[in-house]
Design an enzyme around this catalytic site. Structure first.
Site, mmCIF file in Angstrom:
data_model
loop_
_atom_site.group_PDB
_atom_site.id
_atom_site.type_symbol
_atom_site.label_atom_id
_atom_site.label_comp_id
_atom_site.label_asym_id
_atom_site.label_seq_id
_atom_site.Cartn_x
_atom_site.Cartn_y
_atom_site.Cartn_z
ATOM 1 N N PRO A 41 -1.913 -45.435 11.834
ATOM 2 C CA PRO A 41 -1.718 -46.884 11.854
ATOM 3 C C PRO A 41 -2.536 -47.546 10.747
ATOM 4 C CG PRO A 41 -3.288 -46.220 13.546
ATOM 5 C CD PRO A 41 -2.843 -44.957 12.855
ATOM 6 N N LYS B 293 5.848 -59.778 12.162
ATOM 7 C CA LYS B 293 7.051 -59.488 11.364
ATOM 8 C C LYS B 293 8.274 -60.201 11.956
ATOM 9 C CE LYS B 293 5.670 -54.832 9.978
ATOM 10 N NZ LYS B 293 5.333 -53.737 10.878
ATOM 11 N N HIS C 94 2.318 -45.686 15.578
ATOM 12 C CA HIS C 94 2.262 -45.171 14.210
ATOM 13 C C HIS C 94 1.127 -44.162 14.092
ATOM 14 C CE1 HIS C 94 4.276 -48.768 11.998
ATOM 15 N NE2 HIS C 94 5.130 -47.788 12.210
ATOM 16 N N TYR C 95 1.389 -43.120 13.327
ATOM 17 C CA TYR C 95 0.279 -42.291 12.880
ATOM 18 C C TYR C 95 0.480 -42.061 11.385
ATOM 19 C CZ TYR C 95 -3.652 -39.313 12.672
ATOM 20 O OH TYR C 95 -4.892 -38.830 12.360
ATOM 21 N N HIS D 95 -2.452 -49.544 19.472
ATOM 22 C CA HIS D 95 -1.395 -50.513 19.760
ATOM 23 C C HIS D 95 -0.044 -49.801 19.743
ATOM 24 C CE1 HIS D 95 -1.950 -50.470 15.355
ATOM 25 N NE2 HIS D 95 -0.636 -50.623 15.315
ATOM 26 N N VAL D 96 0.924 -50.429 20.407
ATOM 27 C CA VAL D 96 2.250 -49.828 20.528
ATOM 28 C C VAL D 96 3.275 -50.825 19.996
ATOM 29 C CG1 VAL D 96 3.969 -48.964 22.175
ATOM 30 C CG2 VAL D 96 1.532 -48.481 22.549
ATOM 31 N N HIS D 97 4.232 -50.330 19.223
ATOM 32 C CA HIS D 97 5.292 -51.178 18.650
ATOM 33 C C HIS D 97 6.511 -51.153 19.575
ATOM 34 C CE1 HIS D 97 3.418 -51.031 14.480
ATOM 35 N NE2 HIS D 97 2.792 -50.064 15.111
ATOM 36 N N TYR E 107 -4.044 -50.403 11.265
ATOM 37 C CA TYR E 107 -5.164 -51.031 11.987
ATOM 38 C C TYR E 107 -5.621 -50.081 13.079
ATOM 39 C CZ TYR E 107 -3.478 -55.016 9.414
ATOM 40 O OH TYR E 107 -3.089 -55.838 8.389
HETATM 41 P P1 M7G Z 1 0.137 -50.641 12.229
HETATM 42 O O1 M7G Z 1 0.827 -49.456 12.797
HETATM 43 O O2 M7G Z 1 -1.353 -50.642 12.343
HETATM 44 O O3 M7G Z 1 0.454 -50.794 10.712
HETATM 45 O O4 M7G Z 1 0.754 -51.903 12.944
HETATM 46 P P2 M7G Z 1 1.570 -51.415 9.808
HETATM 47 O O5 M7G Z 1 1.143 -52.846 9.562
HETATM 48 O O6 M7G Z 1 1.465 -50.597 8.549
HETATM 49 O O7 M7G Z 1 2.872 -51.281 10.521
HETATM 50 C C1 M7G Z 1 0.121 -53.134 13.065
HETATM 51 C C2 M7G Z 1 1.173 -54.141 13.479
HETATM 52 O O8 M7G Z 1 0.541 -55.388 13.705
HETATM 53 C C3 M7G Z 1 2.208 -54.366 12.390
HETATM 54 O O9 M7G Z 1 3.505 -54.252 12.926
HETATM 55 C C4 M7G Z 1 1.886 -55.772 11.877
HETATM 56 O O10 M7G Z 1 3.047 -56.471 11.446
HETATM 57 C C5 M7G Z 1 1.260 -56.423 13.077
HETATM 58 N N1 M7G Z 1 0.288 -57.485 12.728
HETATM 59 C C6 M7G Z 1 -0.632 -57.442 11.742
HETATM 60 N N2 M7G Z 1 -1.361 -58.559 11.762
HETATM 61 C C7 M7G Z 1 -2.456 -58.829 10.832
HETATM 62 C C8 M7G Z 1 -0.914 -59.366 12.767
HETATM 63 C C9 M7G Z 1 -1.305 -60.634 13.264
HETATM 64 O O11 M7G Z 1 -2.227 -61.302 12.791
HETATM 65 N N3 M7G Z 1 -0.612 -61.102 14.341
HETATM 66 C C10 M7G Z 1 0.434 -60.391 14.903
HETATM 67 N N4 M7G Z 1 1.066 -60.935 15.940
HETATM 68 N N5 M7G Z 1 0.814 -59.172 14.445
HETATM 69 C C11 M7G Z 1 0.144 -58.664 13.391
#
Ligand code: M7G
Length: 326
Positions: free
Chosen positions: A260, A196, A257-258, A266-268, A262
């Site tokens: 998430p 993003k 996120h809960y 992972h941590v934002h 994916y």
């Molecule tokens: P999430 O909490 O699983 O879901 O976060 P969300 O997408 O609804 O927020 C996954 C995070 O991984 C998100 O902030 C995505 O923007 C980021 N993300 C997803 N993909 C597929 C990629 C990627 O291919 N590369 C990178 N660098 N980030 C990604």
């Protein structure tokens, strides 16, 4: 023969439906996406506030096969160091209205200063189309029992592919973008810019830390046993961001996120001033709070109910409805 996009998408969907990830890696850099050949099917969502539009498009290959794509177009934040250039080099300034001391203009910058960020998901599965479609949102309150009976079986059946995560962990993609890594197989992680963020300005700083171990889906799997992992991510992640970008920990929002999208823990890490989608109270859990909760109660996330939003068309929402939990 190379696998066609249709086939690849189908394989991806089957793998997603089976809850497993594809085996092949990212390999060499792919050819640029044929944006000019895209046929627009639908505007999935648009946001005047975020200056972004989410499109469902279709690319047709020479044999007439059409494949779905999601394209996200966003106007990027201003870069302070380019402002002067923008004022000087504008190609046209067109008066829109004038009243007393007030006036507004259409300002046309030169192409190199009017960049848009384009994110492409191709081939896109139905789940991707669903993820970006604007729909009514419902708040679900999930008990631990609901998680066991409804959510977990659903996630085992169908989740978005984690291939992109494994590509990063195995250095098959985005290796040059890694900001920090800890190689420990149990408490290690990789920190890199979230897709993003375009890394051009700090206002929308956004990184993600992906844990190395592959057995943790989400908050629901965390116990006091994972405190060393979580503390390592928080401390090392903040230090690395401060070193590289000069943004201290007290200027960051560090959260999980809960649910998430994916299912790989992972941590934002975002700039505190960024009102990113998904940073609201219905979805974001601050990492320091998660750590405190687990310190106080080792099985905190196996005991308490958790709320999270689901969009109208999501099959998981249907499951909650069928179970009489909505
Ligand atoms: P999430 O909490 O699983 O879901 O976060 P969300 O997408 O609804 O927020 C996954 C995070 O991984 C998100 O902030 C995505 O923007 C980021 N993300 C997803 N993909 C597929 C990629 C990627 O291919 N590369 C990178 N660098 N980030 C990604």
């Amino acid at each position: 023969m190379a696998e066609g996009p249709q086939l690849k998408r189908k394989r991806q969907e089957e793998e997603e439906d089976a809850g497993s990830a594809p085996q092949d890696g990212a390999g060499a850099a792919p050819a640029p996406f044929p944006l000019a050949e895209l046929r627009l099917r639908k505007v999935l969502r648009e946001s005047a506030r975020d200056k972004a539009v989410f499109l469902h498009g279709e690319v047709t290959n020479p044999s007439g096969e059409a494949t779905d794509a999601v394209i996200i177009l966003e106007k990027t934040p201003f870069q302070e160091e380019k402002l002067l250039e923008l004022l000087k080099k504008h190609t046209k300034l067109e008066l829109q209205m004038h009243n007393d001391i007030y006036s507004t203009y259409h300002l046309y910058p030169p192409p190199e200063l009017s960049e848009l960020k384009a994110t492409v998901v191709f081939p896109a599965s139905q789940k991707h189309l669903q993820k970006y479609l604007r729909q009514e949102v419902f708040l679900v309150r999930e008990t631990w029992q609901d998680y066991q009976d409804i959510t977990l079986p659903f996630l085992r059946e169908q989740s978005l592919s984690l291939q992109w995560v494994y590509n990063i962990l195995e250095k098959k993609a985005e290796a040059e973008r890694i900001i920090h890594e800890n190689p420990d197989p149990c408490n290690g992680f990789v920190l890199l810019p979230d897709f993003k963020w375009n890394l051009s300005q700090l206002e929308d700083l956004y990184l993600i830390a992906l844990v190395r171990r592959r057995d943790l889906r989400s908050l629901r799997d965390l116990t006091a046993e994972h405190l060393p992992l979580l503390r390592t991510i928080l401390t090392e992640g903040q230090e690395a961001i401060s070193r590289r970008f000069g943004v201290p920990g007290c200027r960051l929002r560090v959260f999980l996120h809960y649910q998430p999208s994916y299912q790989h823990l992972h941590v934002h890490f975002t700039a505190l001033g960024l009102e990113a989608a998904g940073s609201g109270v219905e979805r974001a859990h601050l990492l320091p709070d998660v750590i405190d909760n687990l310190q106080l109660q080792p099985c905190y996330y196996q005991q308490r109910a958790l709320s999270f939003p689901l969009r109208a068309g999501e099959p998981l929402l249907q499951r909650f409805r069928e179970a009489g939990r909505l």
